[in-house]
Design a protein around this motif. Structure first.
Motif, short mmCIF file in Angstrom:
data_model
loop_
_atom_site.label_atom_id
_atom_site.label_comp_id
_atom_site.label_asym_id
_atom_site.label_seq_id
_atom_site.Cartn_x
_atom_site.Cartn_y
_atom_site.Cartn_z
N VAL A 272 0.84 -1.19 0.00
CA VAL A 272 0.00 0.00 0.00
C VAL A 272 0.89 1.25 0.00
N SER A 273 0.45 2.27 -0.73
CA SER A 273 1.19 3.53 -0.78
C SER A 273 1.42 4.09 0.63
N GLY A 274 2.63 4.51 0.90
CA GLY A 274 2.99 5.01 2.22
C GLY A 274 3.53 3.96 3.15
N ASN A 275 3.38 2.68 2.76
CA ASN A 275 3.85 1.57 3.60
C ASN A 275 5.19 1.04 3.15
N THR A 276 5.99 0.58 4.10
CA THR A 276 7.04 -0.39 3.80
C THR A 276 6.54 -1.75 4.27
N HIS A 277 7.25 -2.80 3.93
CA HIS A 277 6.78 -4.16 4.19
C HIS A 277 7.92 -4.96 4.81
N ALA A 278 7.67 -5.60 5.93
CA ALA A 278 8.71 -6.40 6.60
C ALA A 278 8.86 -7.78 6.00
N PHE A 279 7.88 -8.21 5.18
CA PHE A 279 7.91 -9.53 4.55
C PHE A 279 8.31 -10.62 5.55
N ALA A 280 7.55 -10.68 6.65
CA ALA A 280 7.71 -11.81 7.57
C ALA A 280 7.47 -13.11 6.82
N GLN A 281 6.52 -13.07 5.91
CA GLN A 281 6.30 -14.13 4.93
C GLN A 281 6.17 -13.48 3.55
N TYR A 282 6.54 -14.23 2.53
CA TYR A 282 6.24 -13.78 1.17
C TYR A 282 5.11 -14.68 0.67
N VAL A 283 3.95 -14.07 0.44
CA VAL A 283 2.71 -14.82 0.22
C VAL A 283 2.17 -14.56 -1.19
N LEU A 284 1.97 -15.66 -1.91
CA LEU A 284 1.37 -15.62 -3.24
C LEU A 284 -0.02 -16.22 -3.18
N ARG A 285 -0.82 -15.92 -4.22
CA ARG A 285 -2.14 -16.55 -4.35
C ARG A 285 -2.28 -17.16 -5.73
N SER A 286 -2.91 -18.33 -5.76
CA SER A 286 -3.22 -19.00 -7.02
C SER A 286 -4.38 -19.95 -6.83
N LYS A 287 -5.26 -20.02 -7.82
CA LYS A 287 -6.34 -21.01 -7.78
C LYS A 287 -5.79 -22.41 -7.96
N GLU A 288 -4.58 -22.53 -8.48
CA GLU A 288 -3.93 -23.82 -8.69
C GLU A 288 -2.92 -24.10 -7.57
N ALA A 334 -7.88 -17.82 2.14
CA ALA A 334 -7.39 -19.01 2.83
C ALA A 334 -7.26 -20.21 1.90
N ASP A 335 -8.11 -20.27 0.89
CA ASP A 335 -8.07 -21.38 -0.07
C ASP A 335 -6.99 -21.23 -1.13
N GLU A 336 -6.39 -20.03 -1.25
CA GLU A 336 -5.48 -19.77 -2.36
C GLU A 336 -4.06 -19.38 -1.97
N VAL A 337 -3.83 -18.95 -0.74
CA VAL A 337 -2.50 -18.43 -0.40
C VAL A 337 -1.49 -19.55 -0.14
N PHE A 338 -0.24 -19.26 -0.44
CA PHE A 338 0.88 -20.10 -0.04
C PHE A 338 2.13 -19.23 0.04
N SER A 339 3.07 -19.65 0.88
CA SER A 339 4.28 -18.88 1.12
C SER A 339 5.50 -19.63 0.60
N ILE A 340 6.44 -18.88 0.06
CA ILE A 340 7.69 -19.42 -0.44
C ILE A 340 8.84 -18.93 0.44
N PRO A 341 10.04 -19.47 0.27
CA PRO A 341 11.15 -19.04 1.13
C PRO A 341 11.34 -17.53 1.15
N MET A 342 11.52 -16.99 2.35
CA MET A 342 11.77 -15.56 2.52
C MET A 342 12.60 -15.35 3.79
N HIS A 343 13.83 -14.91 3.58
CA HIS A 343 14.70 -14.51 4.69
C HIS A 343 15.83 -13.68 4.10
N PRO A 344 16.54 -12.92 4.93
CA PRO A 344 17.53 -11.97 4.40
C PRO A 344 18.73 -12.62 3.71
N PHE A 345 18.91 -13.94 3.89
CA PHE A 345 20.11 -14.61 3.39
C PHE A 345 19.82 -15.47 2.16
N LEU A 346 18.64 -15.27 1.57
CA LEU A 346 18.26 -16.03 0.38
C LEU A 346 19.16 -15.60 -0.79
#
Length: 366
Positions: A272-288, A334-346
């Motif tokens: 969102v405009s004005g926000n930074t993001h800590a990315f505690a998780q990196y979350v994608l959405r897909s119907k598949e 809840a039916d579509e989200v999943f998280s992939i690796p996310m950390h500062p040393f990736l």
């Protein structure tokens, strides 16, 4: 490849962390030792508030915040159904009523139009969750809450280190809370959490509640609990904290890289405009989702789902009276989200591998 590589992080800061642990062991001050005060001073300055209270977990941070506001039977507290269980759990433990409102389907944060409609004369608090690492519109939330004399508790367990228009997470609400669970942006090596506020009265009360309701030894003003932050955990956090801002910047850099290269085939995190993001998780959405997660597994790329089942559909909260269909946005996400690796040393190679496997999985489905 790890979803969150804590072992590598420890090796990077091993000398500082080991020395911090040794200092506590040599001091013999295992409960409420000097490291607690030092950590609280560092964190309140970082967040930009008057008070920081170290506690035993992010959940206890929420519970103490609610207790300090005298939340109890007959009170309503507005929460969301798509998050970790703690906010609703804490409200129920105090025999108050959780009132749920749906999320915005693009940000996954509390829908503020629905929030406004959910307020009643019994509403005593609102708990907006800064989910996955970014904050909801606190300017609007606080204006609404102040007009109705309602307290706001930010659940910043996943957003510590993020900002909104230059103000840090945990600084904008009546009370801000965060978690130091090991996988959080700033994590210890066990359970831990912190509470932040500018209100002297609430700070003094929460400090007492965390040590059995006593403002001084053997003088118990409140019904309290044992919610102290462990001195060893505070020392570990102090050792890691000098590296924290660099890690937050790195998380944002990696998250932005993923966004740019995955946006054609997935619903990527909206910042969102004005926000930074800590990315505690990196979350994608897909119907598949299931097919894509299977492809990740075949390529030895870990993934996780935060969160696969909404709170209102959990058996323990059936008495709230909601059912499937009550919160369509939360249920869809809840039916579509999943998280992939996310950390500062990736590494760059790992990032590119993840991107290729994900995009190839979608193309194969087409």
């Amino acid at each position: 490849m790890e979803l969150i590589n804590l072992t590598y992080q420890y090796k990077q800061y091993q000398e500082e962390i080991d020395q911090a642990i040794r200092s506590v062991l040599e001091s013999g001050q295992y409960i409420m030792g000097r490291a607690i005060d030092e950590l609280e001073s560092e964190l309140k300055a970082y967040v930009g508030v008057k008070h920081c209270i170290g506690v035993s977990s992010g959940t206890d941070a929420l519970l103490l915040a609610l207790k300090s506001l005298d939340i109890g039977p007959g009170d309503e507290v507005i929460c969301v159904p798509f998050t970790w269980i703690s906010p609703v759990e804490c409200v129920k433990r105090l025999k108050a009523k959780p009132v749920l409102v749906d999320i915005d389907p693009e940000t996954y944060l509390m829908d503020l139009d629905q929030l406004e409609k959910a307020i009643t004369p019994q509403t005593k608090a609102i708990i907006p969750v800064s989910l996955y690492g970014q904050m909801p519109d606190f300017k609007r939330i606080m204006e609404l809450a102040k007009s109705q004399n309602i307290a706001v508790i930010e659940d910043g367990a996943q957003s510590f280190g993020s900002e909104q228009n230059g103000k840090k997470s945990c600084s904008m609400a009546t009370i801000g809370t965060t978690s130091f669970f090991p996988t959080k942006p700033l994590g210890c090596y066990g359970d831990g959490g912190a509470i932040f506020t500018n209100r002297d009265d609430l700070a003094e009360k929460m400090k007492a509640i965390r040590v059995h309701g006593a403002s001084k030894r053997y003088s118990h003003q409140y019904i309290g609990q044992n919610a102290r932050l462990d001195t060893l955990q505070a020392a570990i956090l102090l050792a890691k904290f000098p590296h924290f801002q660099e890690e937050i910047s790195r998380r944002f850099e990696i998250g932005s890289f993923f966004n740019e290269r995955l946006k054609e085939n997935f619903i990527t995190p909206k910042i969102v405009s004005g926000n930074t993001h800590a990315f505690a998780q990196y979350v994608l959405r897909s119907k598949e989702r299931d097919a894509i997660v299977s492809q990740l597994q075949e390529n030895k790329i870990p993934s996780a789902i935060y969160y696969p089942k909404c709170i209102h559909l959990q058996p323990a909260y059936a008495d709230l009276g909601y059912e499937r269909g009550s919160f369509p946005n939360s249920e869809l996400v809840a039916d579509e989200v999943f998280s992939i690796p996310m950390h500062p040393f990736l590494t760059e190679d790992d990032q590119n591998k993840i991107i290729k496997v994900l995009n190839d999985a979608v193309l194969q489905k087409i």
